[in-house]
Motif scaffolding. Structure first.
Motif, PDB file in Angstrom:
ATOM      1  N   GLU A 162       0.743  -1.042  -0.231  1.00 32.26           N
ATOM      2  CA  GLU A 162      -0.318  -0.456  -0.035  1.00 32.26           C
ATOM      3  C   GLU A 162       1.053   0.719  -0.311  1.00 32.26           C
ATOM      4  N   SER A 163       1.502   1.667  -1.189  1.00 34.55           N
ATOM      5  CA  SER A 163       2.402   2.359  -0.335  1.00 34.55           C
ATOM      6  C   SER A 163       2.357   3.109  -2.343  1.00 34.55           C
ATOM      7  N   SER A 164       2.950   4.703  -2.242  1.00 36.85           N
ATOM      8  CA  SER A 164       2.641   5.224  -3.831  1.00 36.85           C
ATOM      9  C   SER A 164       3.289   4.501  -5.223  1.00 36.85           C
ATOM     10  N   ILE A 165       4.460   4.144  -4.702  1.00 35.64           N
ATOM     11  CA  ILE A 165       4.996   3.488  -5.710  1.00 35.64           C
ATOM     12  C   ILE A 165       3.609   2.770  -6.702  1.00 35.64           C
ATOM     13  N   ALA A 166       3.859   2.017  -5.484  1.00 40.15           N
ATOM     14  CA  ALA A 166       2.870   0.891  -6.108  1.00 40.15           C
ATOM     15  C   ALA A 166       1.303   1.055  -6.159  1.00 40.15           C
ATOM     16  N   ARG A 167       0.873   2.673  -5.586  1.00 44.87           N
ATOM     17  CA  ARG A 167      -0.250   2.890  -6.289  1.00 44.87           C
ATOM     18  C   ARG A 167      -0.478   3.075  -7.638  1.00 44.87           C
ATOM     19  N   GLU A 168       0.984   3.903  -8.032  1.00 45.73           N
ATOM     20  CA  GLU A 168       1.182   4.284  -9.801  1.00 45.73           C
ATOM     21  C   GLU A 168       1.799   3.713 -10.225  1.00 45.73           C
ATOM     22  N   SER A 169       1.744   2.681 -10.125  1.00 52.64           N
ATOM     23  CA  SER A 169       2.231   1.572 -11.082  1.00 52.64           C
ATOM     24  C   SER A 169       0.782   0.339 -11.689  1.00 52.64           C
ATOM     25  N   ASP A 170       1.694   0.329 -13.380  1.00 53.70           N
ATOM     26  CA  ASP A 170       0.356  -1.105 -14.298  1.00 53.70           C
ATOM     27  C   ASP A 170       0.633  -1.644 -13.157  1.00 53.70           C
ATOM     28  N   VAL A 171       2.468  -2.549 -13.000  1.00 56.58           N
ATOM     29  CA  VAL A 171       2.262  -4.045 -12.873  1.00 56.58           C
ATOM     30  C   VAL A 171       2.740  -3.731 -11.065  1.00 56.58           C
ATOM     31  N   VAL A 172       2.280  -4.094  -9.960  1.00 57.16           N
ATOM     32  CA  VAL A 172       3.302  -4.571  -8.835  1.00 57.16           C
ATOM     33  C   VAL A 172       3.123  -5.788  -8.257  1.00 57.16           C
ATOM     34  N   LEU A 173       4.884  -5.533  -8.662  1.00 59.35           N
ATOM     35  CA  LEU A 173       5.147  -6.583  -7.933  1.00 59.35           C
ATOM     36  C   LEU A 173       5.937  -7.053  -6.356  1.00 59.35           C
ATOM     37  N   PRO A 174       4.825  -7.144  -5.468  1.00 63.90           N
ATOM     38  CA  PRO A 174       5.617  -7.338  -3.812  1.00 63.90           C
ATOM     39  C   PRO A 174       6.883  -8.395  -3.769  1.00 63.90           C
ATOM     40  N   LEU A 175       7.867  -7.886  -2.171  1.00 64.58           N
ATOM     41  CA  LEU A 175       8.613  -8.784  -2.619  1.00 64.58           C
ATOM     42  C   LEU A 175       8.484  -9.829  -1.743  1.00 64.58           C
ATOM     43  N   TYR A 176       7.706  -9.250  -0.830  1.00 64.29           N
ATOM     44  CA  TYR A 176       6.908 -10.471   0.134  1.00 64.29           C
ATOM     45  C   TYR A 176       7.978 -10.806   1.478  1.00 64.29           C
ATOM     46  N   ALA A 177       8.831  -9.733   1.422  1.00 62.55           N
ATOM     47  CA  ALA A 177      10.086 -10.176   2.567  1.00 62.55           C
ATOM     48  C   ALA A 177       9.546  -9.876   3.797  1.00 62.55           C
ATOM     49  N   GLY A 178       8.177  -9.254   3.820  1.00 57.10           N
ATOM     50  CA  GLY A 178       8.054  -8.893   5.322  1.00 57.10           C
ATOM     51  C   GLY A 178       8.463  -7.413   5.771  1.00 57.10           C
ATOM     52  N   PRO A 179       7.742  -7.088   6.991  1.00 52.46           N
ATOM     53  CA  PRO A 179       8.326  -5.481   6.939  1.00 52.46           C
ATOM     54  C   PRO A 179       9.575  -5.762   7.913  1.00 52.46           C
ATOM     55  N   GLU A 180      10.255  -4.599   7.111  1.00 53.66           N
ATOM     56  CA  GLU A 180      11.605  -4.214   6.864  1.00 53.66           C
ATOM     57  C   GLU A 180      11.676  -3.570   8.127  1.00 53.66           C
ATOM     58  N   ILE A 181      12.899  -3.595   8.942  1.00 51.32           N
ATOM     59  CA  ILE A 181      12.086  -2.552  10.008  1.00 51.32           C
ATOM     60  C   ILE A 181      13.775  -1.016  10.255  1.00 51.32           C
ATOM     61  N   SER A 182      14.961  -2.750  10.353  1.00 51.26           N
ATOM     62  CA  SER A 182      16.692  -1.893  10.650  1.00 51.26           C
ATOM     63  C   SER A 182      16.399  -0.846   9.134  1.00 51.26           C
ATOM     64  N   VAL A 183      17.130   0.271   9.405  1.00 49.91           N
ATOM     65  CA  VAL A 183      17.517   1.377   7.810  1.00 49.91           C
ATOM     66  C   VAL A 183      18.582   0.213   7.114  1.00 49.91           C
ATOM     67  N   ALA A 184      19.563  -0.135   7.714  1.00 55.13           N
ATOM     68  CA  ALA A 184      20.171  -1.187   6.368  1.00 55.13           C
ATOM     69  C   ALA A 184      18.687  -1.891   5.898  1.00 55.13           C
ATOM     70  N   SER A 185      18.870  -2.166   4.475  1.00 56.74           N
ATOM     71  CA  SER A 185      17.988  -2.703   4.182  1.00 56.74           C
ATOM     72  C   SER A 185      18.808  -4.095   3.554  1.00 56.74           C
ATOM     73  N   THR A 186      17.876  -5.693   3.706  1.00 59.55           N
ATOM     74  CA  THR A 186      18.318  -6.333   3.571  1.00 59.55           C
ATOM     75  C   THR A 186      18.211  -7.701   3.132  1.00 59.55           C
ATOM     76  N   LYS A 187      16.828  -8.311   4.082  1.00 58.31           N
ATOM     77  CA  LYS A 187      16.088  -9.528   3.447  1.00 58.31           C
ATOM     78  C   LYS A 187      15.209  -8.305   2.513  1.00 58.31           C
ATOM     79  N   ALA A 188      14.718  -7.637   1.944  1.00 58.31           N
ATOM     80  CA  ALA A 188      14.039  -6.497   0.604  1.00 58.31           C
ATOM     81  C   ALA A 188      15.316  -6.899  -0.528  1.00 58.31           C
ATOM     82  N   PHE A 189      16.249  -6.211  -0.038  1.00 57.79           N
ATOM     83  CA  PHE A 189      17.757  -6.609  -1.564  1.00 57.79           C
ATOM     84  C   PHE A 189      17.666  -8.055  -2.153  1.00 57.79           C
ATOM     85  N   THR A 190      17.692  -9.281  -0.840  1.00 59.27           N
ATOM     86  CA  THR A 190      17.635 -10.731  -1.503  1.00 59.27           C
ATOM     87  C   THR A 190      16.671 -10.849  -2.307  1.00 59.27           C
ATOM     88  N   CYS A 191      15.285 -11.061  -1.617  1.00 58.74           N
ATOM     89  CA  CYS A 191      13.699 -10.609  -2.301  1.00 58.74           C
ATOM     90  C   CYS A 191      13.994 -10.111  -3.630  1.00 58.74           C
TER      91      CYS A 191
END
Ligand code: M6R
Length: 359
Positions: free
Chosen positions: A130-159
């Motif tokens: 439910e984000s702006s980029i998702a709303r304004e895209s023709d096709v949305v590909l969710p990462l399914y990484a689950g909530p990423e809290i740490s400022v440093a991105s980790t699981k989002a990157f590998t997904c």
């Protein structure tokens, strides 16, 4: 809830096998058919433009190697803050792909809006659906990484990497190009390989105690490991405040080698792939100038090139195309344990925000 971990980052690093399982479940069927949305159609485009910031940008850079090699497709990658003001011409045979964990990064959103109406299709790859980029895209590909809290991105990157590789395979299929043997099935091995890589934690902790005394650290990689060198350097900077740079190994002799002495540790990411010998010869140039090398490689690489390095981190053997996904783990762990050794605030580094909603 940190699930018994000291930091969200540690939890999120450890969660990667599970997160990737979820992503694979979403985009591969049980018989390894690609289940990306049908609207995502690479027959209508002859070019891919990927735009992102920070870690997402490095994921896109790895994606470029995959799309070019596997799908023989021309790819452009740019950081959003540059792309949006370059006024690049965009043809209607271009697919625009915007990669963002938060889906709210202001520059990435502005780049998306610039391409909207010009490109054939706008695809948003986001963790927050439910984000702006998702709303304004023709096709949305969710990462399914689950909530990423740490400022440093980790699981989002590998997904992100996993989905980019699956997209490259889909593009190859639609463009009538045979898939590399064993893909996508090999992707199933990734969660298990990451679990193995996670067991190197003790060795990495010890290495990081030494690294934490350095003022500058250089990461080297070639080919699809070059973006991983930059990702390793970004993570290290943001968490430990140690100055770090990631370079393409072959660029070393065009300037950065002047920095090398025994006070500048050099971390070399070199699985034993087609470019291994080239990377190792760059590593030897570093050692000849007194540089202290931490070599991240596999057992065969360690046997061939381990001598004379100050440390070898022996990763599990991995199919070539998948190496960037696996080598993300030591890149993250090096940053994490160096930050622990320095006593910095791992989850909330100074001057940084999880979501950068201003330009
Ligand atoms: O939410 P996004 O993926 O759009 O965020 C982009 C960057 O701000 C982000 O990846 C940043 O570089 C991370 N802190 C890196 O660990």
């Amino acid at each position: 809830d940190k699930d018994g971990h000291k930091h969200f980052m540690a939890k999120e690093i450890a969660e990667q096998p599970l997160a990737i399982d979820r992503t694979l479940h979403a985009y591969l069927s049980e018989i390894d058919e690609i289940t990306l949305p049908d609207e995502l159609d690479f027959t209508k485009v002859d070019r891919l433009t990927m735009v992102a910031c920070g870690t997402g940008y490095y994921a896109c850079m790895v994606g470029k190697y995959w799309f070019e090699q596997i799908a023989k497709m021309p790819v452009e990658v740019d950081v959003a803050s540059e792309f949006r003001y370059r006024e690049p011409p965009v043809s209607d045979r271009t697919l625009g792909l915007f990669v963002s964990q938060s889906g709210e990064t202001a520059d990435t959103l502005a780049a998306l809006r610039y391409m909207n109406g010009k490109a054939n299709q706008i695809v948003g790859m986001v963790n927050v659906s439910e984000s702006s980029i998702a709303r304004e895209s023709d096709v949305v590909l969710p990462l399914y990484a689950g909530p990423e809290i740490s400022v440093a991105s980790t699981k989002a990157f590998t997904c992100q990497l996993v989905i980019l590789l699956i997209m490259a395979l889909r593009a190859a299929q639609q463009r009538g190009i045979a898939l590399p043997e064993s893909l996508p099935a090999d992707l199933r091995a990734i969660p298990g390989l990451i679990n193995q890589a996670l067991t190197l934690e003790n060795q990495i902790t010890a290495t990081c105690r030494e690294l934490s005394a350095a003022k500058d650290i250089i990461f080297l990689g070639r080919g699809q490991l070059y973006p991983l060198a930059m990702e390793g350097a970004l993570k290290l900077k943001e968490l430990s405040y140690i100055h770090a740079e990631g370079y393409a190994s072959g660029e070393l002799k065009h300037g950065p080698i002047a920095l090398i002495d025994d006070t500048v540790p050099v971390i070399v990411m070199a699985p034993r792939d087609a470019l291994f010998d080239k990377t190792i010869s760059n590593m030897q140039e570093v050692m000849a100038r007194g540089g202290r090398v931490v070599l991240v490689t596999d057992a065969e690489g360690a046997r061939i090139a381990g001598e004379g390095t100050s440390e070898v981190i022996v990763m599990p053997q991995v199919p070539d195309a998948l190496a960037p996904i696996l080598y993300a783990i030591p890149a993250q762990q090096i940053a994490y344990y160096t930050a622990i050794a320095k006593g910095t605030d791992v989850d909330q580094p100074r001057n940084l925000a999880k979501s950068v909603t201003v330009e």
